[in-house]
Design a protein around this motif. Structure first.
Motif, short mmCIF file in Angstrom:
data_model
loop_
_atom_site.label_atom_id
_atom_site.label_comp_id
_atom_site.label_asym_id
_atom_site.label_seq_id
_atom_site.Cartn_x
_atom_site.Cartn_y
_atom_site.Cartn_z
N LYS A 439 0.82 -1.21 0.00
CA LYS A 439 0.00 0.00 0.00
C LYS A 439 0.86 1.27 0.00
O LYS A 439 2.04 1.23 0.33
CB LYS A 439 -0.93 0.00 1.22
CG LYS A 439 -1.92 -1.15 1.25
CD LYS A 439 -2.86 -1.07 2.44
CE LYS A 439 -3.87 -2.19 2.45
NZ LYS A 439 -4.80 -2.11 3.61
N ALA A 440 0.21 2.35 -0.36
CA ALA A 440 0.85 3.66 -0.28
C ALA A 440 1.12 4.00 1.18
O ALA A 440 0.44 3.50 2.09
CB ALA A 440 -0.04 4.72 -0.92
N ASP A 441 2.07 4.89 1.39
CA ASP A 441 2.48 5.24 2.74
C ASP A 441 2.80 6.73 2.81
O ASP A 441 3.84 7.17 2.32
CB ASP A 441 3.70 4.41 3.15
CG ASP A 441 4.25 4.80 4.51
OD1 ASP A 441 3.47 5.27 5.36
OD2 ASP A 441 5.47 4.65 4.72
N ALA A 442 1.91 7.51 3.41
CA ALA A 442 2.10 8.95 3.48
C ALA A 442 3.33 9.30 4.31
O ALA A 442 4.08 10.23 3.97
CB ALA A 442 0.86 9.62 4.06
N ALA A 443 3.57 8.57 5.38
CA ALA A 443 4.72 8.88 6.23
C ALA A 443 6.04 8.71 5.47
O ALA A 443 7.00 9.43 5.72
CB ALA A 443 4.70 7.98 7.47
N GLY A 444 6.07 7.76 4.55
CA GLY A 444 7.27 7.53 3.76
C GLY A 444 7.25 8.23 2.43
O GLY A 444 8.11 7.96 1.57
N ASP A 445 6.28 9.14 2.22
CA ASP A 445 6.13 9.88 0.96
C ASP A 445 6.08 8.92 -0.22
O ASP A 445 6.71 9.13 -1.26
CB ASP A 445 7.28 10.87 0.79
CG ASP A 445 7.04 11.86 -0.37
OD1 ASP A 445 5.91 11.90 -0.89
OD2 ASP A 445 8.00 12.55 -0.75
N PHE A 471 2.19 13.61 -1.13
CA PHE A 471 0.76 13.50 -0.88
C PHE A 471 0.47 12.91 0.50
O PHE A 471 1.08 11.93 0.92
CB PHE A 471 0.09 12.63 -1.94
CG PHE A 471 0.06 13.23 -3.32
CD1 PHE A 471 -0.40 14.51 -3.53
CD2 PHE A 471 0.50 12.50 -4.42
CE1 PHE A 471 -0.43 15.06 -4.80
CE2 PHE A 471 0.48 13.03 -5.68
CZ PHE A 471 0.01 14.32 -5.88
N SER A 472 -0.50 13.52 1.17
CA SER A 472 -0.96 13.00 2.46
C SER A 472 -2.23 12.18 2.32
O SER A 472 -2.64 11.47 3.23
CB SER A 472 -1.20 14.16 3.44
OG SER A 472 -2.18 15.05 2.92
N GLY A 473 -2.89 12.29 1.18
CA GLY A 473 -4.13 11.56 0.93
C GLY A 473 -4.64 11.85 -0.46
O GLY A 473 -4.03 12.61 -1.22
N GLY A 474 -5.80 11.25 -0.80
CA GLY A 474 -6.44 11.53 -2.07
C GLY A 474 -5.74 10.91 -3.26
O GLY A 474 -4.92 10.00 -3.13
N ALA A 475 -6.09 11.45 -4.44
CA ALA A 475 -5.50 10.94 -5.69
C ALA A 475 -5.60 12.02 -6.76
O ALA A 475 -6.46 12.91 -6.70
CB ALA A 475 -6.22 9.67 -6.15
N LEU A 488 -3.19 8.09 -16.47
CA LEU A 488 -2.18 8.02 -15.42
C LEU A 488 -2.79 8.49 -14.11
O LEU A 488 -3.36 9.58 -14.04
CB LEU A 488 -0.98 8.89 -15.80
CG LEU A 488 0.15 9.06 -14.80
CD1 LEU A 488 0.78 7.72 -14.45
CD2 LEU A 488 1.21 10.02 -15.35
N ILE A 489 -2.67 7.66 -13.08
CA ILE A 489 -3.28 7.97 -11.78
C ILE A 489 -2.25 7.78 -10.68
O ILE A 489 -1.54 6.76 -10.64
CB ILE A 489 -4.49 7.04 -11.51
CG1 ILE A 489 -5.47 7.06 -12.69
CG2 ILE A 489 -5.21 7.45 -10.23
CD1 ILE A 489 -6.55 6.00 -12.61
N VAL A 490 -2.13 8.76 -9.80
CA VAL A 490 -1.25 8.68 -8.63
C VAL A 490 -2.12 8.92 -7.40
O VAL A 490 -2.89 9.89 -7.36
CB VAL A 490 -0.13 9.73 -8.70
CG1 VAL A 490 0.74 9.68 -7.43
CG2 VAL A 490 0.74 9.52 -9.93
N GLY A 491 -2.02 8.03 -6.41
CA GLY A 491 -2.90 8.21 -5.26
C GLY A 491 -2.45 7.50 -4.01
O GLY A 491 -1.53 6.67 -4.03
N MET A 492 -3.15 7.83 -2.93
CA MET A 492 -2.84 7.28 -1.63
C MET A 492 -3.86 6.23 -1.18
O MET A 492 -3.63 5.53 -0.20
CB MET A 492 -2.77 8.41 -0.58
CG MET A 492 -1.77 9.51 -0.92
SD MET A 492 -0.10 8.88 -1.21
CE MET A 492 0.32 8.31 0.43
#
Length: 596
Positions: A439-445, A471-475, A488-492
């Motif tokens: 999964k994505a990880d906001a703490a690790g950018d 990013f801290s959240g969203g997409a 192309l999609i980038v998200g948390m």
């Protein structure tokens, strides 16, 4: 109807008649300081113009008649109109006409565009649409025929495929001036017959081949690339890169756009050496609309070069005569000299590149930053407004990345971005397994990335990770995704990624930012998912709204859209993601997300 510009061979009698005083000039410019780009001098010359061309320069009193219009240029430096030797108009997110509205008053009077963005979506029809739109504008629009559609065959899926046959056909079209950037440099070096077939078709048509060699510091490979007849390259990011291109007889195109700030390094190839600068060209490559409106186009690039130590006259040579000679149009463009089309800029301040008046084809078209002429309305066919063809509605499950059947952490490959640079880093990190997934990880950018095929083909989805957006959240999502322009999609989180993708599919493409199931900002780009037909000022406001939404999601990068859009371009170092998977672009092979 094509804007009527009479070729030189049709007007020689008239030009000579004016130059010898047998016939009065239509327009005379008196008292200016002319920048002579041939010799590098600044001369106290007057200029006599008849029709669209310069008849003579120097003492022109003998050309003046009772009906001759006179412009007092006292206090001004007079420069040839600026020429952009490498630009993707689609990156401005507006039509060619709206691009012209944005750049003419700043002194850009000619562009050599590479419409490979629209080519990858709409094929030959897309190229024709943009080339033909440029025929009716005071901005002179030349086009190089896109060479790499797709950019890396076998590694991605685009909306069209070009080969030698398409290139040979397009070389006969009006407005096509050469071959667009040959990004498939591995194919050139490996002797790929289709790639070399495109090069041969271009040379047989007597037109130049423009390049894209994106391996920093590689002299041997670059020399082999140049041996294939490729005369220019805009991918210099180091001082030595630009110097090597010039030493090999290539034109080093030094780039300064919205996100790529390479001039500071590349211009040192001139300021810290004694080399001749006539193989140096300043270009923009990619500019967003707010950049064009707030800081300018080539006027800004020239200003940047001067502020980094380049002599102003040499900087102006790099957007005038050098560019004209590169593309073989110096008989008509690139200088204030007899016989040339009268594209002339009135500069209040030379070092500051303050453009006050702009003449194009001998006609005053802009003054004090304002365009004085109306541009024709343009309507793109309805068919181009429906170019996002997904196999099915996207759901959160499409973005789930199952973890290997191990406990603890796994090593994964990550694209690490470098702000304001076209290259990225291929890094590996230890990522913990959560609920059987990666999964994505906001703490690790660390954000998740997806590239979804959107041209009605396989519908394949490539998945990976990127670090550096903050990013801290969203997409966020975009159909501007070089060069195949898949979705192309980038998200948390996976649900927001699905919402972002489906939102763009519903409006025909563009850019969007979402969070917690809500759309924060949307920029519709219905023309091929790349451009809007709205006024450039309106599009700039929409871009600013999306950028503010990115800030709300935690991103603080300069021009982050450009950086994101290159995540899917498998001809740039070092790790990229396409709809087919992760590509190590230094070894040109697919690699697994999990490393070992």
């Amino acid at each position: 109807m094509v804007l009527s510009r009479r070729p030189l061979e049709e007007v020689t009698l008239e030009l000579v008649a004016v130059a010898t005083g047998k016939k009065p000039a239509d327009l005379v410019i008196l008292g200016g300081r002319v920048i002579n780009v041939f010799t590098g001098e600044i001369l106290n010359w007057d200029i006599a113009i008849t029709g669209q061309r310069i008849a003579t320069v120097g003492d022109v009193r003998h050309t003046m008649g009772p009906q001759t219009e006179v412009i007092d240029a006292g206090g001004y430096y007079l420069s040839p109109g600026f020429m952009d030797g490498h630009v993707h108009v689609e990156s401005s997110m507006v039509t060619v006409t709206q691009f012209a509205r944005a750049v003419l008053a700043g002194g850009t009077t000619t562009i050599f565009m590479d419409p490979h963005e629209i080519a990858n979506v709409l094929g030959l029809d897309g190229v024709k649409l943009m080339v033909e739109e440029g025929f009716d504008l005071p901005l002179k629009v030349f086009a190089t025929m896109p060479s790499c559609v797709p950019a890396a065959p076998g590694f991605e899926d685009a909306g069209a495929v070009f080969g030698p046959r398409e290139i040979a056909t397009a070389m006969q079209w009006p407005g096509i001036c050469g071959l667009g950037e040959m990004m498939n440099f591995p194919g050139v070096l490996a002797g790929d017959t289709l790639v070399h077939g495109e090069l041969q078709a271009t040379m047989q048509a007597g037109k130049p081949i423009t390049g894209h060699y994106s391996v920093p510091g590689d002299f041997q490979g670059l020399a082999a690339y140049a041996a294939a007849g490729i005369i220019s390259c805009h991918e210099s990011v180091l001082t030595e890169d630009a110097l090597n291109r010039m030493r090999l007889g290539m034109y080093a195109k030094m780039r300064e756009g919205s996100a790529w700030h390479d001039v500071q390094a590349t211009v040192k190839s001139l300021t810290e050496t004694r080399v001749d600068s006539r193989r140096a060209i300043l270009v923009s490559d990619d500019c967003h609309p707010e950049t064009l409106l707030s800081v300018g186009h080539l006027n800004n690039v020239v200003r940047r070069a001067i502020s980094n130590g380049l002599d102003p006259v040499r900087a102006i040579q790099a957007v005038t005569i050098n560019t004209a000679e590169c593309f073989g149009v110096a008989r008509d463009l690139g200088a204030i000299a007899p016989g040339r089309l009268a594209d002339i800029l009135f500069l209040k301040d030379l070092a500051g590149v303050q453009v006050d008046k702009v003449l194009a084809d001998g006609r005053l078209i802009a003054e004090a930053g304002q365009l004085l002429v109306d541009l024709p309305a343009v309507t793109y066919p309805e068919a181009v407004r429906n170019s996002v063809h997904l196999r099915e509605l996207l759901a959160a499950e499409h973005f789930a990345i199952p973890a290997p059947a191990v406990s603890g952490t796994v090593r994964v490959r990550v694209m690490e971005i470098i702000e304001a640079s076209v290259i990225n880093r291929h890094v590996t990190i230890h990522l913990p397994i959560s609920d059987g997934q990666l999964k994505a990880d906001a703490a690790g950018d660390l954000a998740k990335v997806a590239v979804v095929e959107r041209h009605g083909g396989s519908g394949g989805i490539g998945l990976g990770f990127v670090r550096g957006f903050g990013f801290s959240g969203g997409a966020v999502a975009s159909t501007v995704a070089h060069d195949s322009h898949n979705l192309l999609i980038v998200g948390m989180n996976d649900a927001d990624m699905a919402l972002a993708g489906n939102t763009l599919a519903g409006c025909g493409g563009g850019m969007v930012a979402v969070r917690d199931g809500q759309v924060l900002a949307l920029l519709p780009l219905p023309i091929a998912g790349l451009m809007s037909n709205a006024p450039v000022e309106e599009v700039a406001k929409q871009v600013q709204a999306v950028q503010q939404a990115w800030v709300e999601l935690g991103c603080r990068l300069v021009s982050p859209f450009m950086t994101m859009s290159l995540l899917s371009l498998p001809v740039l170092p070092a790790l990229r993601l396409t709809n087919r998977g992760l590509v190590d672009t230094q070894q040109f092979k697919f690699v697994d997300l999990v490393d070992g």
